[in-house]
Structures are given as structure tokens and as C-alpha cells.
Design a protein around this motif. Structure first.
Motif, PDB file in Angstrom:
ATOM      1  N   TYR A  10       0.847  -1.190   0.000  1.00 22.90           N
ATOM      2  CA  TYR A  10       0.000   0.000   0.000  1.00 22.90           C
ATOM      3  C   TYR A  10       0.882   1.240   0.000  1.00 22.90           C
ATOM      4  CZ  TYR A  10      -3.919  -3.003   1.454  1.00 22.90           C
ATOM      5  OH  TYR A  10      -4.874  -3.975   1.520  1.00 22.90           O
ATOM      6  N   TYR A  11       0.258   2.352  -0.397  1.00 27.39           N
ATOM      7  CA  TYR A  11       0.856   3.683  -0.320  1.00 27.39           C
ATOM      8  C   TYR A  11      -0.187   4.636   0.251  1.00 27.39           C
ATOM      9  CZ  TYR A  11       4.497   2.018  -3.532  1.00 27.39           C
ATOM     10  OH  TYR A  11       5.529   1.335  -4.108  1.00 27.39           O
ATOM     11  N   TYR A  12       0.291   5.647   0.987  1.00 35.23           N
ATOM     12  CA  TYR A  12      -0.587   6.696   1.500  1.00 35.23           C
ATOM     13  C   TYR A  12      -0.462   7.932   0.608  1.00 35.23           C
ATOM     14  CZ  TYR A  12      -1.162   3.930   5.740  1.00 35.23           C
ATOM     15  OH  TYR A  12      -1.458   2.929   6.624  1.00 35.23           O
ATOM     16  N   VAL A  13      -1.595   8.530   0.293  1.00 33.29           N
ATOM     17  CA  VAL A  13      -1.624   9.730  -0.529  1.00 33.29           C
ATOM     18  C   VAL A  13      -1.379  10.936   0.371  1.00 33.29           C
ATOM     19  CG1 VAL A  13      -2.976  11.140  -2.114  1.00 33.29           C
ATOM     20  CG2 VAL A  13      -3.236   8.652  -2.129  1.00 33.29           C
ATOM     21  N   ASN A  14      -0.253  11.577   0.194  1.00 31.20           N
ATOM     22  CA  ASN A  14       0.103  12.731   1.030  1.00 31.20           C
ATOM     23  C   ASN A  14      -0.568  13.973   0.459  1.00 31.20           C
ATOM     24  OD1 ASN A  14       1.200  14.505   2.809  1.00 31.20           O
ATOM     25  ND2 ASN A  14       3.324  14.198   2.213  1.00 31.20           N
ATOM     26  N   GLN A  15      -1.805  14.207   0.860  1.00 28.66           N
ATOM     27  CA  GLN A  15      -2.553  15.343   0.343  1.00 28.66           C
ATOM     28  C   GLN A  15      -2.226  16.649   1.057  1.00 28.66           C
ATOM     29  OE1 GLN A  15      -6.172  13.229   1.113  1.00 28.66           O
ATOM     30  NE2 GLN A  15      -6.763  14.594   2.783  1.00 28.66           N
ATOM     31  N   ILE A  16      -1.288  16.618   1.978  1.00 30.29           N
ATOM     32  CA  ILE A  16      -0.867  17.843   2.666  1.00 30.29           C
ATOM     33  C   ILE A  16       0.615  18.093   2.437  1.00 30.29           C
ATOM     34  CG2 ILE A  16      -2.637  17.772   4.459  1.00 30.29           C
ATOM     35  CD1 ILE A  16      -0.607  16.382   6.265  1.00 30.29           C
ATOM     36  N   VAL A  17       1.132  17.619   1.292  1.00 32.33           N
ATOM     37  CA  VAL A  17       2.560  17.740   1.030  1.00 32.33           C
ATOM     38  C   VAL A  17       2.969  19.200   0.871  1.00 32.33           C
ATOM     39  CG1 VAL A  17       2.297  17.490  -1.461  1.00 32.33           C
ATOM     40  CG2 VAL A  17       4.453  16.838  -0.379  1.00 32.33           C
ATOM     41  N   ASP A  18       2.095  20.048   0.355  1.00 29.93           N
ATOM     42  CA  ASP A  18       2.347  21.482   0.299  1.00 29.93           C
ATOM     43  C   ASP A  18       1.008  22.204   0.322  1.00 29.93           C
ATOM     44  OD1 ASP A  18       1.314  21.433  -2.322  1.00 29.93           O
ATOM     45  OD2 ASP A  18       3.294  21.189  -3.204  1.00 29.93           O
ATOM     46  N   ARG A  19       1.053  23.508   0.350  1.00 35.00           N
ATOM     47  CA  ARG A  19      -0.185  24.284   0.484  1.00 35.00           C
ATOM     48  C   ARG A  19      -1.089  24.121  -0.727  1.00 35.00           C
ATOM     49  NH1 ARG A  19       2.101  30.045   2.906  1.00 35.00           N
ATOM     50  NH2 ARG A  19       2.991  29.221   4.837  1.00 35.00           N
ATOM     51  N   ASP A  20      -0.481  24.138  -1.903  1.00 35.78           N
ATOM     52  CA  ASP A  20      -1.305  24.022  -3.097  1.00 35.78           C
ATOM     53  C   ASP A  20      -2.008  22.670  -3.142  1.00 35.78           C
ATOM     54  OD1 ASP A  20      -1.907  25.119  -5.949  1.00 35.78           O
ATOM     55  OD2 ASP A  20      -1.199  23.064  -6.273  1.00 35.78           O
ATOM     56  N   MET A  21      -1.308  21.605  -2.770  1.00 29.78           N
ATOM     57  CA  MET A  21      -1.934  20.288  -2.767  1.00 29.78           C
ATOM     58  C   MET A  21      -3.062  20.229  -1.733  1.00 29.78           C
ATOM     59  SD  MET A  21      -1.564  17.373  -4.400  1.00 29.78           S
ATOM     60  CE  MET A  21       0.148  17.200  -4.892  1.00 29.78           C
ATOM     61  N   PHE A  22      -2.837  20.812  -0.577  1.00 28.91           N
ATOM     62  CA  PHE A  22      -3.867  20.837   0.456  1.00 28.91           C
ATOM     63  C   PHE A  22      -5.123  21.538  -0.044  1.00 28.91           C
ATOM     64  CE2 PHE A  22      -5.776  23.123   4.084  1.00 28.91           C
ATOM     65  CZ  PHE A  22      -6.156  22.048   4.859  1.00 28.91           C
ATOM     66  N   MET A  23      -4.942  22.668  -0.728  1.00 32.58           N
ATOM     67  CA  MET A  23      -6.092  23.412  -1.222  1.00 32.58           C
ATOM     68  C   MET A  23      -6.815  22.673  -2.343  1.00 32.58           C
ATOM     69  SD  MET A  23      -6.307  25.967   0.733  1.00 32.58           S
ATOM     70  CE  MET A  23      -7.601  26.839  -0.122  1.00 32.58           C
ATOM     71  N   ARG A  24      -6.128  21.808  -3.061  1.00 35.49           N
ATOM     72  CA  ARG A  24      -6.792  21.032  -4.110  1.00 35.49           C
ATOM     73  C   ARG A  24      -7.774  20.029  -3.512  1.00 35.49           C
ATOM     74  NH1 ARG A  24      -4.804  21.754  -9.215  1.00 35.49           N
ATOM     75  NH2 ARG A  24      -2.862  22.942  -9.316  1.00 35.49           N
ATOM     76  N   TYR A  25      -7.490  19.558  -2.305  1.00 42.76           N
ATOM     77  CA  TYR A  25      -8.408  18.631  -1.657  1.00 42.76           C
ATOM     78  C   TYR A  25      -9.469  19.364  -0.836  1.00 42.76           C
ATOM     79  CZ  TYR A  25      -5.404  14.762  -3.034  1.00 42.76           C
ATOM     80  OH  TYR A  25      -4.705  13.839  -3.758  1.00 42.76           O
ATOM     81  N   ILE A  26      -9.133  20.541  -0.317  1.00 48.55           N
ATOM     82  CA  ILE A  26     -10.131  21.337   0.392  1.00 48.55           C
ATOM     83  C   ILE A  26     -11.130  21.937  -0.593  1.00 48.55           C
ATOM     84  CG2 ILE A  26     -10.448  23.475   1.703  1.00 48.55           C
ATOM     85  CD1 ILE A  26      -9.606  21.194   3.419  1.00 48.55           C
TER      86      ILE A  26
END
Length: 1182
Positions: free
Chosen positions: A1060-1076
Motif C-alpha cells: 500500500y501507499y498513503y496519498v500525502n494530500q498535505i505535502v504542500d499548500r497548493d496540494m492541500f487546497m486542491r483537496y479542500i
């Protein structure tokens, strides 16, 4: 291994298959799978009248849409509509204000008193993203008018031309003055502005910037003397280089006189012994301000503050702009009230609430009414030595660049000399106590600031100072102090409070034993009791000082403590109190510091204690932790870097290490009461060693105890009663008050400090402050000389042809060519969607691949899948998540010229960030191969995830000719770029998402099942961003998903993959905002963010994470582009768009239109509030 369809047929149950229709949900949902013992399998199967082994029809039947599910209330459930095509739009510059042309210095006009009106607010038109500005009055200049896409680029790999300032040559001297010729000027500029250690890059700069210039003449270097040229530069006034005669640029020296207190030594303060501390080098505050406003940097200064607003519902295609009524009510800043649905955007100092308030409080009736009144927003940053000055009128994106040289050296603070101890013992007959020494340090610091706050500066603070700015217009400038970035020891020194006393915060009166209640309602109420520079405060300090000098009380004695200890004050006059009568409260300067309070504060202490818990649990677990961190892949250039060999040792860790290690905070008190109390923790070995070294050093200074004593491990617990932990809730208020944290973080000072360290290396270490000041002044003057010379010289375009590598007819090994190590890629133009090299140096023979590796499961359907992918793009069929199925004859009509697939090392993907900057990710099959694309789930899928994830196995381009009856041009050869990817499937049995407070988990699809389509091909234009996938080390590796294969050349060990792999959706601010889903720059790429909280949770449930579905995009037909055009465009339906770099372009026409199916739509409940979002992220107490 028997498929589920086969099991159904053998048991006589209703039969299911992955039959022919490529759009059926069983194929489309292959990226959203549940975990079984045999790999990843789809768990939603569609009844079908044919068996799995039946031949597929030539033309797939249309899919009948599934009706929306019905909620228990009887209302239809929400339909999830995901974008079927990734649309990338370049970042849009801020909306400029239309400025009327004004004469350089307008003459004063006489206005009758009855005709005067209050200045009215001014609003700009929104840009394409719905951003607009609201000024308190019409501005006279707007630097955003000159901003282009090049100015918004972040990545150094983006092709951005060098920016040359339009320097006004107003001084009748040669541009290389004071040097005698251009040759010497260029040589001295290269020496002083370059690095200390000469590298290959410095050698290239010497050749390009000096030797190859047209004005270079070797004869000018005869009898050259560097010392003589340095003296020539030092003796030159700045006014002789540019027209800034009113800006003194020299450094001054001074001494600070300190009054010495002593116990039982009763004397008036003015009669107390004085010790003089010499060695202060400084520049007056007004000199720095004048230089800044008269320099070319002023072109980017914002002189009129404004409020940045966002209209999320703005339609750029609608020409009608709603107008505000004339009688619209205004807020405290004189701006119209925020319309319903609009939001305020915070980021810069000049868009902050404090700047607007200060601008409104400027004197209305100035002595020179014809001059524009503006604010110079001082921002100080220091690590005690030296003091740096920035100006908040400049954008934070420019101030954060060390190469912009936006910071000014203000002062070099001296320290207390050891001779003071001898002087004190001689005067009073006693040794200086620790309390007195700390008091004298505070006296020195505020003595320096008392010298900097001259009467001239205070007069300018109150009445303003007239400055002829760089644009030739005189303005009345009012200096104002906004922020002072510092770590905690310096904050308490400047705020004149006791270091971690009973009330340790420099902004409020929260007591130390109440810090652990951070985030509670009671804590929020206590924070409202802020510190103020009141007459009571100043009177208390004066009384304490009078008792110390006139009554001989101890500096930290009982009498003084009874007076000052309740509020943690110290008996030092604060120099900033000189501005108190003019409304300045110096306590507001001390803004939160993300570097020291978060990265090196709260997160570091938490990480330290986590390692202590691991030591208490099992020493083996610490080794396992180190191993896992070493195996975490990097991301981006510096977002996630390679961790130390042993992360638990933390040898010389930087702030970025703790930022990378811990990016999501837990509920501290719950963790402290449960996990921490379950373990008895002791100090780490490195902590014990440091304590032993300190004890040995202390013993060596004491003759009484010189023998080494063994030191045992001390008990250690996690302490959250610290100021750094207390400062966390201050960040939201600080963002509203003075902008986002990166604008005033001490990182700016740390980066500027690197230049001071380089200058120190060029000194002889004796009286180095004076030498560093000389170096700093030379650099400032040489930068101006360089700008003047560049402005007068004509830049010549380079005519050097790019040499393509010689094509090798002999093919190298297939596995090596699949991921070539040498594939140069020039910088990428920012408007392009993606960028792939044009090289044909390495290639694979398409038809030989399956024959060379007959047992490779990844190559079983390689050629049919590739041709299906290429044919769909040639026919203009939009990507829907699966390749359309074609007949054998249709695939035979797709001809790959010479059967060659040209391979490439890297792919660059450009994207617009949430804050409207232009950045890019680099996809490398050997180091950063993971990507994310928009999901193409069914509209009625209640557990949809916004993205699919894949690992790039190969980056290719091929020359393709389409023949046959369906071809539009049988003679045209298309260059087509494509990616060979290995798909991940999402584990839906794993509870994940914001509600579950867990990262999503994915794993590779089973390659042995052809119906799962574990491998496929992808248009590079479909890639949203690179993805950061962290291996789930706990579950180990497996070889069941894929046998030995050439497709596994990243993260491979013994032909195995991580389970398995975990999706790091908080790797940077832009990535975090893509999920928010609230990023302004993600307007046209917003996906449905209805996240599942685990198995059994659907989007029909009315939870607080539900949001409205995005507007669906309807693909419209269009002609296939011909000529030299190719695929990769950002626009929908434009598969082949022209570009010289064989990459995407965002200048395509609008081929699609938006439509919204409003029939049958029901209200989906209220939008989630910020409190709901914090609660779902586990940050409710924060």
C-alpha cells in the motif's frame, strides 16, 4: 486465479462480466477498488447479457445514466459530476487600476471649503478569477499594471526572461562611474556581487558578463589595482551615481551610554556611574527609507493600500459587471461592505487591516495639500545581529527572494564587553550578578533603539517627510512600524518583559500555568486582554527605576518583583514608548514567527517526545523509524527533501526537516493525557550527551570539582506550557491584521543573514563590523552601476544553434532506454501546459517489446492499448477514463513511423497555484514518477474520490500516421506525446478522508487480470500535478501484483512492490487546497470533494463535508487540427495544438461551454463553515 465472473458462471448465479462497453462502470471504477486476498478487484459489477469471453462489439452501445439515489427523506440524492478533462489556465495578474496621468509635481489648487468632499472608495473590475481590489480612494499608481505571467512564475525551470529595470539616467556621468572604464566596472561588479567560492557557474558568469561584452578591452586592465578601485568606490557619493542627493548612504558610528545600578548604592539615575559601549554601526532610519523610495525598486511599491476581494461566482464570459449603488454603506476603513457571497483575501501587508487603518488615520490637513500622502511600512527582522529593514509596500513574493536585495542593513548591534565586569567591580566592589547583567543587556538594546529613534524621525512620523520618489514625483511619506520578526529571546528583550515569566507572552497577559488550555473558549477570552503601552505602564517602569537607583533596591529583588512580577515587566524604559503619545503601541509589532515557534518550536518538541516514546517502547522501533524515513521519496525541488541517515539523531536539523516530518498536528491535550501518560520516557542519548558536555564544561571552570561524574538518564516529559505552544492561536488574527506568515517570518532575516556571513568571510576578522558595512555599501553602489550599464547596452539575442544529439542507429538495452539518464530539457515557457524534450537520442522498437519480454505481464496488451490510445486522440475523442475499444482493422490503420517510440527522462507539468502563481512539477521515471489526474467515476457514485493516481513507467513521443477511411489526412505525420503508466487503485476498505482523519490508501492493480487494466497510456495534458505517495511500511512488500518486469525501475527491491501507499494530500499548500477545494487559482480544475469517511459512508449522508457539485463541462465537437500542430493543449477537445516545444499551450480557443443540469436538482444542505472544516480536520480545539 479465477475471476469473479467465472465464479458466477460456474455457480449458476446471475452472470457479470467486464464486457465490451468501455464506459460501463465496472471498467470505469477500476481505480476505486476494494482490497481482497488476490489483489485489487472491482466490487461493483454490472449485469450483462454476454459472457466475459464473448467478442467485443465494434461500436460500444451508449451508457444509460443511473438515476440519482433517493435519500431517506424522499429527496433525490446529490449527483456527483466530475470534470472529464483537466483544464489548465495560466495565472492571471491582479486586476490593475486605471490611473490617470499626472504631471510630475502638480501645482497646488485652491479649493473652497464648502466644495470639499471626502475621498470616495474606488473599485477595479474583477480579473478572470473573480479577484478585484477596493481602494479607500482612487490610487495614483498601481504596480500591478506592469505584472505579467513571467512575474508570477515560481519554479526556476520556467523560461522567464531576465528582468531589466528601466533605469532613468538623470546624472550626466558615464554609466560605469566612478570607474574609469566599463571593463574595470564589470570586473569589480563580478567580484563583489558574486559568490565567495568560485565555481563553474561563477566562471561562466565571468566569461559572459565581463570577457564577452562589447565594451571589454584588455588594454584597460593594464596597471589594474583592486585596492585602488575599492578606494575609488568607497570615496564616491551615491548622488554621483544616481539622482538621489537627499539620501545619505554612509554608515555612522556611535557609542551607547548605560547607567549602572548597584544594590545599596543610592544615587539619582542621572548621577549613576556610566559605562560606554562602543562599536555601534548604524544607518539612520530615514536614510534607509529615502533610499528605498528613490531606488528602482520603488516601481514595485504599493503606495495606496486596498482590500483584496474574491467573487467565487464570477463568470469571466459575462460582460455585465454589477455596479454598487451610490449610497452603499461603508465599513470602518471607508470601503463598501462586503457583498453577500464574496470573500476577503489576505496576503500582503498593503492589503491588511492594519495598513488600511493606518492609511485612514493619516493627517487629513497636511502642510502641503498638493502632495500625495503615503505610508512607508517598516518591517524589521533580526537575529540580534545585524538588524534588517524591509518595507511592506513591496510584495512578499519579491521580498522573499534574496536575489531581489529588498532588505537593507540597518544596524550592527554590539554586545556587552567583558571589560564591563571589571569596570563594575572597580566602581562598586562586587561582581556583576546575573540579574544585573540581564538588565544591562536590555539597557543596551533600548539604548540603541533610543539612538535610532531620532527627533528627525519622530517629526517625520508625526508630520511626514517630503521625498522625491524614483518616478520623479514628490510625496509626503509617513513612516510606520508594522512588524518586528524575532525569536522569543529577542521578543522579550524588545518588549521589556521577563523571559518566560509568569506572563510570558509579549502580546497578552495569559499566565504560564494557563498555556496548556490553549484553544479553549476561556483561553480565547484571555487573549483579548492584550498588552498596551499606557501611561500606567510607563509610570510603573519609572517608579521601579527610581527605587533601584535612589533606594538601592536589587534589580530583581522582592520590592521590585512585587511591583513588576504580576505582569512580568522589567525595569527598563522601552525606547519605542517615545511614539506612544502618537498612538503607537509597540506590543503589536511582535507578530508570530512560524520558523521558531512552529517548525523549531511546537513541532520539534512533539517530534522529540515521539522519539522518546519509541525508545521507551522498544529501541528496535527507533531503528525501524530511521529506515522508513530514509525510504520516503522526495517531492519537488525542496518541498520534501531526503531525510538524514538517522532522523532520530537530529544532527544539525534545519527547520524544513521538522516541517517535512510533521505536517499535521494532533490534539495535544488528548495525546498528553492518553499516550504520554502510558509511557515512562527519558531523555534521548543525544540529549544526555549534551547535558554531560555542559556539566563537564562547568566542572572544568570550577577548581573545587574537577573530577568527571557519571550522568544518568533524566526523566523527560512533553511540556506544552511554553510560549511557542501558546502562540499557535495567534496566527489567524495575525493574518487578518498584517497578512500571511511568510510575509514577516524570520526566514527573511535568516536568508539575508547568509549574505552577511559571506561578507564576514572576506574580512580579516578584526573590526569586522566596519568591513562588513563597507562591503554592504559597495554592493549597493555596484548594483546601481550594473543597472545603469545594462540600461545603456543593447542586449544581443543568441544566434547559437542548439545542437541536437547525434542519433544512434544502434539500439541500446531496452530497460535502460525506457528511462534514459541523459535527456537535456531547456527551461519551460510558463504558458505551456507541459514540456517534453524533442530529443530522438533514445528509442524503443515498439513491435519488439512483447517479443523481447514474453513473460512480462506489463507488455501483454502493450501494442493494442497504445494504438487505441493514439487513435482516440487522432479522432478527437475526449478521455473518459478508459480507452475506447476498436476493431483490429481500426488499430491497423494507426502506423507508428519506423515503429520507434522515442523515450525521455523527464516531463515538466505547469500549473496555477491556489494563490495565482505559476509553478511546475517535474516527473522523472527514476526519482519522481507518481502523478495524479482527475477521476472519471460514474455520476451516481456516492464514494467518488476526486483524483486517480498512477506511476509513470515511461515518457514517450512517436511519429504517427493515420490512414484508412476514418483518417482526415492520410499523409500527415503527427508527433504525439504520451505516458505509459501503471495505475493505482484506492482501498475503499480503509477509513480515510477529513472525517476519518486518515490519509487515503492506494495500491497497484493486479497485473495478471487484463480486465483491471493495470497499465495504460495517458495524454500528458491530463496530468494535474505530481503526487507524493508514501509507502505503507507496516504492510511490507509483495510480488503478487506484478512479476519481474521492465516497468518496475523505481522503488524496486527483489522484484517487489509495496502493498500500500498513503496519498500525502498535505505535502504542500497548493496540494492541500486542491483537496479542500477553496483555492482561487483552482477555479477551472475544482473536483468533487465529497470524501468518504470509510466503508459504508456515502455522499448521500448530510455531513458537514458535503459541498455543491461543480458545473459539468460538456465536450463539443471540433475539427481535428492539422499542419504542424500536435496534442497537449489545455483546452477541451483540442487534442492537437501547435507548439514548437512539443508541449501544451494554454492559448487555445474555447471549444467547450459550461452547462448545468438544473432539472431535478434539490437543495443539498448548507455549505460547511470554517468551524466544521476545523472539526473535520481534528483541529476543533485550535
Amino acid at each position: 486465479m479465477q475471476s469473479l465472473a467465472g465464479q458466477a458462471r460456474s455457480s449458476g448465479e446471475p452472470q457479470y462480466s467486464y464486457a465490451s462497453c468501455c464506459c460501463c462502470c465496472c471498467r470505469r471504477r477500476r481505480r476505486r477498488c476494494c482490497r481482497s486476498n488476490t489483489g485489487f478487484w472491482p466490487y461493483n459489477l454490472v449485469p450483462c447479457g454476454k459472457f466475459a469471453d464473448d467478442p467485443r462489439p465494434e461500436s460500444p452501445p451508449p451508457r444509460i445514466p443511473t438515476p440519482p439515489p433517493v435519500r431517506p427523506s424522499g429527496r433525490p440524492g446529490r449527483r456527483i459530476v466530475l470534470p472529464k478533462r483537466y483544464r489548465d489556465e495560466s495565472a492571471a495578474p491582479p486586476p490593475p487600476a486605471e490611473i490617470p496621468e499626472l504631471p510630475p509635481n502638480p501645482e497646488p489648487t485652491v479649493v473652497e471649503p464648502e466644495a470639499t468632499t471626502a475621498p470616495r472608495w474606488f473599485k477595479t473590475a474583477p480579473n478572470s478569477y473573480g479577484l478585484y481590489k477596493v481602494f479607500p480612494h482612487a490610487p495614483t499608481r498601481d504596480p500591478d499594471q506592469c505584472i505579467s505571467l513571467d512575474d508570477l512564475c515560481i519554479s526556476s525551470d520556467l523560461l522567464v526572461p531576465d528582468k531589466i529595470s528601466d533605469v532613468m539616467l538623470t546624472v550626466p556621468t558615464a554609466p560605469w562611474f566612478p570607474f574609469l572604464n566599463a571593463t574595470v566596472a564589470r570586473l569589480m561588479t563580478w567580484f563583489h556581487l558574486g559568490a565567495n567560492l568560485k565555481s563553474l557557474a561563477e566562471l561562466d558568469a565571468l566569461v559572459e558578463d565581463v570577457l564577452l561584452q562589447e565594451d571589454f578591452d584588455v588594454a584597460h586592465l593594464r596597471n589594474f589595482s583592486a585596492a585602488r578601485e575599492n578606494k575609488r568606490l568607497d570615496d564616491t557619493l551615491a548622488s554621483n551615481i544616481d539622482d538621489s542627493a537627499s539620501a545619505p548612504d554612509g554608515w555612522k558610528t556611535a557609542s551607547i551610554k548605560i547607567k549602572l545600578p548597584a544594590s545599596k548604592h543610592c544615587v539619582a539615575e542621572q548621577d549613576a556611574p556610566v559605562f560606554e559601549v562602543s562599536g555601534l554601526m548604524y544607518r539612520p532610519l530615514l536614510d534607509v527609507m529615502i533610499e528605498a523610495f528613490q531606488s528602482p525598486m520603488f516601481e514595485e511599491y504599493h503606495t495606496t493600500p486596498f482590500e483584496y476581494r474574491w467573487d467565487p461566482s464570477h463568470n469571466p464570459n459575462d460582460p455585465d459587471i454589477p455596479l454598487d449603488p451610490a449610497d452603499v454603506p461603508v465599513d470602518e476603513h471607508g470601503l463598501p461592505e462586503l457583498p453577500e457571497g464574496h470573500q476577503v483575501v489576505y496576503g500582503e501587508i498593503y492589503t491588511s487591516s492594519r495598513m488600511l487603518k493606518a492609511h485612514n488615520e493619516l493627517p487629513k490637513a497636511a502642510t502641503t495639500p498638493h502632495l500625495e500622502t503615503i505610508i512607508a511600512a517598516y518591517m524589521f527582522c533580526a537575529s540580534l545581529w545585524p538588524l534588517y529593514t524591509f518595507f511592506g509596500n513591496l510584495s512578499k513574493y519579491t521580498r522573499a527572494k534574496p536575489t531581489a536585495n529588498a532588505g537593507f542593513h540597518q544596524a550592527y548591534f554590539p554586545s556587552l564587553p567583558d571589560s564591563l565586569k571589571d569596570f563594575y567591580r572597580e566602581k562598586f566592589g562586587v561582581t556583576v550578578s546575573a540579574d544585573v547583567w540581564a538588565h544591562l543587556k536590555r539597557e543596551l538594546m533600548h539604548g540603541i533603539w533610543d539612538l535610532l529613534l531620532t527627533p528627525e524621525f519622530i517629526h517625520a512620523y508625526v508630520h511626514g517627510i517630503v521625498i522625491k520618489c524614483y518616478d520623479g514625483i514628490e510625496r509626503l511619506v509617513f513612516p510606520r512600524f508594522f512588524t518586528y520578526g524575532a525569536d522569543y529571546p529577542e521578543k522579550v528583550l524588545l518588549a521589556t518583559i521577563k523571559y518566560f515569566g509568569g506572563c510570558p507572552c509579549p502580546r497578552c497577559f495569559v499566565e504560564k500555568d494557563q498555556i496548556s488550555q490553549m484553544g479553549t473558549k476561556a483561553d480565547m477570552r484571555r487573549r483579548q486582554n492584550i498588552r498596551e503601552d499606557t501611561p500606567w505602564y510607563r509610570k510603573t517602569i519609572e517608579t521601579a527605576r527610581r527605587w533601584i537607583f535612589e533606594r538601592g533596591y536589587l534589580v530583581a529583588g522582592a520590592a521590585i518583583n512585587r511591583m513588576l512580577k504580576p505582569t512580568s515587566l522589567v525595569p527598563t524604559r522601552n525606547a519605542f514608548s517615545k511614539l506612544a503619545e502618537y498612538g503607537f503601541n509597540f506590543f503589536t509589532m511582535f507578530v508570530p514567527d512560524f520558523l521558531h515557534e512552529v517548525e523549531l518550536g511546537g513541532w520539534k518538541s512533539l517530534f522529540l517526545h515521539l522519539i522518546r516514546i519509541l525508545h521507551a517502547y522498544s529501541p528496535v522501533s527507533v531503528d525501524k523509524l530511521n529506515e522508513r524515513f530514509r525510504n520516503i521519496p522526495t517531492f519537488g525541488r525542496s518541498t520534501i527533501r531526503r531525510f538524514h541517515a538517522n532522523v532520530s539523531d537530529m544532527k544539525k536539523p534545519a527547520a524544513r526537516d521538522f516541517e517535512d516530518v510533521l505536517q499535521l498536528g494532533a490534539q495535544a491535550r488528548h495525546f498528553l493525557k492518553t499516550t504520554c501518560e502510558a509511557y515512562t520516557t527519558y531523555e534521548l542519548p543525544q540529549e544526555q550527551n549534551r547535558r554531560a558536555r555542559r556539566q563537564a564544561s562547568k566542572n572544568s571552570k570550577s577548581a573545587a570539582n574537577s573530577t568527571a561524574t557519571p550522568i544518568s538518564k533524566a526523566r523527560k516529559t512533553w511540556n506544552i506550557n511554553t510560549y511557542k505552544w501558546h502562540s499557535f492561536p495567534d496566527y489567524p488574527d495575525a493574518v487578518v491584521d498584517v497578512g500571511t506568515t511568510e510575509s514577516y517570518s524570520t526566514v527573511l532575516g535568516e536568508l539575508a543573514h547568509c549574505a552577511a556571513k559571506r561578507a564576514y568571510a572576506r574580512t580579516n576578522k578584526r573590526n569586522f563590523e566596519r568591513q562588513i558595512a563597507a562591503h554592504e555599501r559597495r554592493k549597493r553602489l555596484l548594483r546601481r552601476i550594473k543597472q545603469r550599464m545594462n540600461a545603456t547596452s543593447q542586449s544581443k539575442p543568441s544566434n547559437t544553434p542548439s545542437l541536437a544529439p547525434q542519433h544512434k542507429e544502434q539500439r541500446s538495452k531496452t530497460a535502460e532506454n525506457l528511462a534514459p539518464t541523459h535527456d537535456a530539457l531547456p527551461r519551460t515557457p510558463p504558458r505551456q501546459r507541459y514540456h517534453i524534450s524533442e530529443s530522438k537520442r533514445t528509442w524503443l522498437h515498439a513491435m519488439d517489446l512483447p517479443d523481447d519480454f514474453p513473460d512480462d505481464e506489463a507488455l501483454q496488451t502493450f501494442i493494442p492499448d497504445l494504438k487505441s490510445h493514439l487513435l482516440s486522440r487522432l479522432l478527437g475523442i475526449a478521455y473518459s477514463g478508459d480507452e475506447t475499444q476498436y476493431s483490429d482493422q481500426d488499430l491497423a490503420d494507426v502506423n507508428i513511423v519506423r515503429d520507434r517510440l522515442y523515450t525521455h527522462k523527464i516531463l515538466r507539468v505547469n500549473y496555477t497555484t491556489y494563490d495565482l502563481r505559476r509553478d511546475e512539477d517535474t516527473i522523472n521515471t527514476r526519482s519522481h514518477p507518481d502523478i495524479m489526474v482527475f477521476a472519471h467515476e460514474d455520476d451516481d457514485d456516492s464514494t467518488a474520490h476526486p483524483y486517480w493516481y498512477a506511476r509513470v513507467v515511461g515518457i514517450f513521443h512517436a511519429e504517427v500516421r493515420h490512414v484508412g477511411p476514418k483518417s482526415k489526412n492520410t499523409l500527415k505525420v503527427h508527433r504525439m506525446n504520451f505516458l505509459w503508466v501503471r495505475w493505482f487503485g484506492r482501498d475503499t476498505s480503509h477509513r480515510a478522508g477529513w472525517l476519518a482523519k486518515r490519509l487515503h490508501r492506494v495500491g497497484f492493480l493486479h497485473a495478471s487480470n487484463p480486465d483491471l487494466s493495470a497499465f495504460g497510456f495517458l495524454d500528458p495534458a491530463e496530468v494535474v500535478r505530481a503526487a507524493h505517495l508514501i509507502p505503507a511500511f507496516h504492510y511490507g512488500r509483495t510480488s503478487e501484483l506484478l512479476g519481474p518486469s521492465i516497468a518496475r525501475h523505481f522503488d524496486a527491491e527483489n522484484h517487489e512492490d509495496y502493498e500500500y501507499y498513503y496519498v500525502n494530500q498535505i505535502v504542500d499548500r497548493d496540494m492541500f487546497m486542491r483537496y479542500i477545494g477553496k483555492g482561487i487559482g483552482h477555479r477551472d480544475t475544482a473536483a468533487s470533494l465529497a470524501e468518504d469517511a470509510g466503508e459504508g459512508t456515502t455522499a448521500d449522508e448530510d455531513d458537514e463535508m458535503d459541498i455543491d457539485p461543480p458545473v459539468s463541462v460538456v465536450q463539443q465537437g471540433g475539427d481535428l487540427r492539422t499542419g504542424d500542430e500536435f496534442e497537449g493543449s489545455d483546452g477541451e477537445g483540442s487534442e492537437d495544438s501547435g507548439s514548437e516545444n512539443h508541449s501544451g499551450s494554454d492559448e487555445s480557443s474555447e471549444d467547450g461551454e459550461r452547462s448545468s443540469d438544473e432539472e431535478g436538482e434539490e437543495e443539498n444542505g448548507p455549505e460547511p463553515t470554517d468551524d466544521d472544516l476545523l472539526d473535520s480536520a481534528g483541529l476543533a480545539d485550535f
